[in-house]
Design an enzyme around this catalytic site. Structure first.
Site, PDB file in Angstrom:
ATOM      1  N   LYS A  67      -3.537  -0.817   6.963  1.00 56.55           N
ATOM      2  CA  LYS A  67      -4.461  -1.935   6.803  1.00 56.55           C
ATOM      3  C   LYS A  67      -5.460  -2.006   7.944  1.00 56.55           C
ATOM      4  CE  LYS A  67      -1.114  -4.728   6.042  1.00 56.55           C
ATOM      5  NZ  LYS A  67       0.025  -5.395   5.582  1.00 56.55           N
ATOM      6  N   CYS A  80      -4.510  -4.048  21.427  1.00 55.10           N
ATOM      7  CA  CYS A  80      -3.268  -3.313  21.152  1.00 55.10           C
ATOM      8  C   CYS A  80      -3.666  -1.873  20.811  1.00 55.10           C
ATOM      9  CB  CYS A  80      -2.557  -3.966  19.971  1.00 55.10           C
ATOM     10  SG  CYS A  80      -1.347  -2.879  19.203  1.00 55.10           S
ATOM     11  N   HIS A 118      -3.117  -1.214  16.943  1.00 57.42           N
ATOM     12  CA  HIS A 118      -3.926  -1.940  15.957  1.00 57.42           C
ATOM     13  C   HIS A 118      -5.385  -2.098  16.355  1.00 57.42           C
ATOM     14  CE1 HIS A 118       0.108  -3.028  14.526  1.00 57.42           C
ATOM     15  NE2 HIS A 118      -0.497  -2.983  13.362  1.00 57.42           N
ATOM     16  N   HIS A 178       0.844  -1.199   0.000  1.00 56.11           N
ATOM     17  CA  HIS A 178       0.000   0.000   0.000  1.00 56.11           C
ATOM     18  C   HIS A 178       0.874   1.242   0.000  1.00 56.11           C
ATOM     19  CE1 HIS A 178       0.744   0.618   4.263  1.00 56.11           C
ATOM     20  NE2 HIS A 178       0.309  -0.600   4.543  1.00 56.11           N
ATOM     21  N   CYS A 200       1.249  -8.801  20.402  1.00 53.24           N
ATOM     22  CA  CYS A 200       0.401  -8.327  19.301  1.00 53.24           C
ATOM     23  C   CYS A 200       0.994  -8.854  17.998  1.00 53.24           C
ATOM     24  CB  CYS A 200       0.328  -6.795  19.274  1.00 53.24           C
ATOM     25  SG  CYS A 200      -0.465  -6.199  17.755  1.00 53.24           S
ATOM     26  N   CYS A 226       1.880  -6.200  15.236  1.00 56.93           N
ATOM     27  CA  CYS A 226       3.098  -5.438  15.579  1.00 56.93           C
ATOM     28  C   CYS A 226       4.300  -6.366  15.653  1.00 56.93           C
ATOM     29  CB  CYS A 226       3.022  -4.810  16.974  1.00 56.93           C
ATOM     30  SG  CYS A 226       1.834  -3.534  17.219  1.00 56.93           S
ATOM     31  N   LYS A 244      -3.911   7.785  10.502  1.00 55.48           N
ATOM     32  CA  LYS A 244      -2.846   7.089   9.782  1.00 55.48           C
ATOM     33  C   LYS A 244      -3.456   6.125   8.762  1.00 55.48           C
ATOM     34  CE  LYS A 244       0.505   3.467  10.255  1.00 55.48           C
ATOM     35  NZ  LYS A 244       1.093   2.410  11.026  1.00 55.48           N
ATOM     36  N   HIS A 287       4.136   1.553   2.035  1.00 60.23           N
ATOM     37  CA  HIS A 287       5.285   0.820   1.492  1.00 60.23           C
ATOM     38  C   HIS A 287       5.846   1.542   0.265  1.00 60.23           C
ATOM     39  CE1 HIS A 287       2.568  -2.556   3.081  1.00 60.23           C
ATOM     40  NE2 HIS A 287       3.453  -2.284   4.018  1.00 60.23           N
TER      41      HIS A 287
HETATM   42  N1  MSP Z   1       8.313  -6.010   8.544  1.00 55.65           N
HETATM   43  C1  MSP Z   1       8.431  -4.830   9.332  1.00 55.65           C
HETATM   44  C2  MSP Z   1       9.740  -4.148   9.088  1.00 55.65           C
HETATM   45  C3  MSP Z   1      10.948  -4.987   9.322  1.00 55.65           C
HETATM   46  S1  MSP Z   1      12.407  -4.152   8.876  1.00 55.65           S
HETATM   47  C4  MSP Z   1      13.627  -5.097   9.468  1.00 55.65           C
HETATM   48  C5  MSP Z   1       7.275  -3.875   9.025  1.00 55.65           C
HETATM   49  N2  MSP Z   1       6.643  -4.050   7.894  1.00 55.65           N
HETATM   50  S2  MSP Z   1       5.350  -3.220   7.395  1.00 55.65           S
HETATM   51  O1  MSP Z   1       5.007  -3.784   6.139  1.00 55.65           O
HETATM   52  O2  MSP Z   1       4.329  -3.242   8.387  1.00 55.65           O
HETATM   53  O3  MSP Z   1       5.722  -1.707   7.312  1.00 55.65           O
HETATM   54  C6  MSP Z   1       6.790  -1.234   6.630  1.00 55.65           C
HETATM   55  C7  MSP Z   1       6.889   0.257   6.579  1.00 55.65           C
HETATM   56  O4  MSP Z   1       5.725   0.865   6.044  1.00 55.65           O
HETATM   57  C8  MSP Z   1       7.148   0.922   7.927  1.00 55.65           C
HETATM   58  O5  MSP Z   1       8.302   1.751   7.804  1.00 55.65           O
HETATM   59  C9  MSP Z   1       5.927   1.770   8.156  1.00 55.65           C
HETATM   60  O6  MSP Z   1       6.248   2.943   8.834  1.00 55.65           O
HETATM   61  C10 MSP Z   1       5.518   2.073   6.733  1.00 55.65           C
HETATM   62  N3  MSP Z   1       4.136   2.530   6.677  1.00 55.65           N
HETATM   63  C11 MSP Z   1       3.000   1.835   6.935  1.00 55.65           C
HETATM   64  N4  MSP Z   1       1.930   2.702   6.871  1.00 55.65           N
HETATM   65  C12 MSP Z   1       2.372   3.957   6.586  1.00 55.65           C
HETATM   66  C13 MSP Z   1       1.765   5.196   6.311  1.00 55.65           C
HETATM   67  N5  MSP Z   1       0.463   5.374   6.402  1.00 55.65           N
HETATM   68  N6  MSP Z   1       2.567   6.221   5.944  1.00 55.65           N
HETATM   69  C14 MSP Z   1       3.926   6.102   5.773  1.00 55.65           C
HETATM   70  N7  MSP Z   1       4.523   4.935   6.004  1.00 55.65           N
HETATM   71  C15 MSP Z   1       3.806   3.896   6.554  1.00 55.65           C
HETATM   72  O7  MSP Z   1       7.020  -3.005   9.820  1.00 55.65           O
END
Ligand code: MSP
Length: 663
Positions: free
Chosen positions: A314, A156, A159, A18, A133, A136, A311, A21
């Protein structure tokens, strides 16, 4: 030339990619391209985090094996990155890769073989009793939970989902013994976390005291993970496994650690603020326990929020669907917007309307319009040949110290990029665009062209405009490589060879005969049609206050001097709950305290993008209350040329001092 190593987080393989990412990977892609253009060999890593209970559960609910699950999601990330032109990474890490599995086990062994700063074994076996969680992937203390009625499992806080009760044998990492080490790094090596405010947050977390960390799960509760070396009844805690990817990717624990040795000390991790603690407190302690040095910087960015200020993610189901996004917007508008509209480190507001406005204002009207005007005038008045700098006097009369001015902007742009202040870096370049635009409208080349004696002036205007574009496009190239390549082809200059460390003017050149529009204007009604109501903000009609003037009456200079117009710098800009149109500002007018000013700009500006901006303030306007808040001044704005409603905040092309009076 230096070595750089840049990483994005590796993304959970439990759901499709999304906007969050896409954001980090886009920033990393741009930064890597920029560094490479500056001559630094840059290794870029992204990838997927594929173990743990969350993925095990996602696989169960999709009716497939965990391996099928991670294969499918990992390819979905790769596909999406490819569709968005994010293909500059060197390593796409997958934590199910056998080389990573072996490297992570080596990492565990190294930690287990050592002792903590207090001389205790780093890893010991115990019993864990508490809450976990799954989304998380973190154990939760009581203050991180929302309590519910007796008998009900708490939620949590992040979440808003029930947590799991865990009561089992576990290996523990002696994190509590690393408190002093972490405080020392945080206090004495501030560059290791950016921005500064985040460092203070982590520091106060560590100062509150650290507990030992459970770093394994019994395989009877979590089977999808990397086996703990020497104990197949446990798998490694998923964050220990995932974090170690940054070094296993460079060959840690393998026969060849050459790349680890050359690149690791220059590692920069880009992470969202929600996972900063894992990347500093836990990661640094693990690294130190294994005898490795710390990454150079962990840079934490803010979150994209939806139009209601929540924010995007998902959990709340308010994510931007990337297929929908790509169907409506050019990829490079999205790249530009992501960099321009989030002040790196702070939260930003995402909305389709914001994206349309930004594209139209900065790309279609700004860069695009200046390029096509310049191109067509050089075609028309100079037979397509870019005028030579043959009349320095004419150039100096129009733009004193032109070359130096360009060079100053160039160095400020590079300095802002170095500080990850991308929004500010772009603002620097767009200041030049506005200035060149003004030069054209003030000097009217189409009028100059009618008088042969004005030839030198005409050529100077076109030359300045062309040269400005050359430098803006050269510097902004990493943000929009495809469009900039097209523009450089049209305008007839070489994007590759300029030395980015010094502005110099180009020699002979010819523009193309084409009149291709590189940044078409986006039509709001077309883009928003059959829009997804969950994602796109509603199209509300804007109502702005207009200032009535009576142009037939003159005022004296004394009348004018009654109005104190002063330069102020916006220090704080934020939305006001339940007020759709107003923004609240704190503005520094050089008075030793900030003034609170309210202005009806919320529909036109993303508040974060205004922080740091110097504005013109009516400083002696009688304070008045709006929505219960006192406003101590007024920020001046005019209507944009293409819309009576949309305001453009008055601003300066040159650097002006805070508090300076307009007279
Ligand atoms: N798998 C872990 C990271 C392990 S790194 C050794 C993880 N994955 S994640 O898929 O949940 O999230 C990855 C990144 O996406 C995080 O840096 C998180 O901050 C970012 N984002 C998720 N939602 C976001 C927004 N709404 N805005 C900006 N970035 C966000 O965490």
């Amino acid at each position: 030339m230096g070595y750089r190593y840049l990483t994005t987080p590796i993304y959970y393989a439990n759901g499709h990619p999304h906007l969050g990412h896409l954001y980090t990977t886009t920033v990393a892609d741009i930064l890597a391209l920029h560094w490479r253009r500056c001559g630094d060999e840059t290794l870029l890593l992204t990838g997927t985090d594929e173990h743990g209970i969350n993925i095990q559960r996602a696989a169960e609910s999709a009716g497939r094996t965990p391996q099928e699950q991670v294969d499918e999601i990992s390819s979905s990330f790769r596909r999406t990155f490819d569709e968005f032109g994010l293909n500059r990474f060197d390593i796409f890490m997958r934590t199910t890769d056998p080389r990573h599995v072996a490297g992570a086990q080596q990492f565990w062994k190294r930690i287990a073989a050592g002792v903590s700063p207090k001389g205790n074994p780093n890893i010991y076996k115990g019993h864990y009793e508490g809450w976990f969680c799954a989304p998380c992937a973190a154990f939760k203390s009581d203050d991180e939970l929302l309590k519910r009625d007796d008998g009900e499992v708490p939620l949590c806080i992040d979440h808003e989902r029930p947590v799991d009760r865990v009561s089992e044998e576990s290996y523990f990492f002696r994190l509590s013994d690393y408190q002093e080490f972490l405080i020392d790094v945080l206090e004495n090596q501030p560059e290791r976390i950016q921005p500064e405010a985040r460092r203070n947050e982590v520091l106060s977390f560590v100062r509150r005291g650290l507990q030992d960390l459970s770093i394994s799960r019994e395989t009877r509760s979590v089977s999808w993970g990397i086996p703990v070396p020497g104990d197949s009844s446990h798998v490694m805690y998923v964050w220990l496994d995932a974090l170690s990817n940054y070094i296993t990717a460079l060959g840690y624990g393998s026969d060849d650690e050459t790349i680890l040795n050359s690149h690791w000390e220059n590692a920069v991790h880009l992470v969202g603020k929600d996972i900063l603690r894992f990347h500093t407190v836990y990661w640094w302690a693990f690294l130190s326990a294994a005898g490795l040095s710390l990454p150079k910087t962990v840079y934490s960015h803010g979150m994209w929020l939806d139009s209601k200020g929540r924010k995007m993610g998902k959990t709340l189901g308010n994510v931007v669907d990337l297929t929908d996004l790509k169907g409506r917007f050019p990829v490079e508008s999205i790249r530009y917007f992501l960099l321009r509209d989030m002040v790196f480190g702070q939260d930003g507001n995402f909305g389709y309307l914001n994206l349309i406005e930004r594209t139209n204002a900065d790309l279609a009207n700004g860069l695009g319009n200046l390029s096509s005007r310049t191109l067509s005038m050089i075609q028309k008045y100079c037979d397509g040949v870019v005028p030579k700098v043959r009349d320095d006097v004419a150039i100096a009369a129009l733009w004193p110290d032109f070359e130096k001015g360009l060079d100053d902007v160039r160095s400020r742009f590079l300095a802002s990029f170095d500080r990850f202040q991308f929004s500010q870096a772009l603002e620097e370049l767009w200041t030049l665009i506005r200035r060149a635009d003004l030069l054209i409208s003030d000097n009217k080349p189409w009028v100059l062209a009618k008088s042969p004696e004005k030839r030198a002036e005409l050529e100077a205007v076109l030359r300045i405009s062309w040269e400005t574009l050359r430098w803006v496009i050269t510097l902004v190239y990493p943000v929009m490589p495809v469009s900039c390549t097209k523009l450089s082809g049209l305008l007839g200059f070489d994007l590759v060879s300029p030395n980015l460390l010094q502005v110099s003017l180009a020699s002979d050149s010819r523009v193309s005969e084409s009149s291709e529009i590189v940044f078409p204007r986006l039509i709001k009604e077309e883009i928003m049609s059959e829009s997804n109501a969950n994602v796109a903000p509603s199209i509300e009609e804007a109502a702005t206050e207009t200032i009535q003037t009576n142009s037939s009456e003159f005022i004296t200079i004394d009348d004018f001097l009654k109005v104190q117009l002063r330069i102020g710098e916006i220090k704080v800009a934020e939305r006001i709950p339940n007020a759709d149109k107003l923004l609240r500002f704190e503005v520094d007018l050089g008075e030793g305290r900030n003034r609170q000013i309210l202005a009806g700009l919320a529909e036109y500006y993303n508040p974060e993008s205004l922080i740091g901006r110097k504005v013109v303030v009516v400083a002696n306007l009688k304070p008045r209350k709006m929505r219960g808040l006192e406003s101590e001044g007024m920020i001046c704005a005019a209507s944009l040329e293409d819309s009576d409603d949309n305001p453009a905040i008055a601003t300066f092309l040159e650097h002006v001092n805070i508090g300076a009076r307009l007279k």
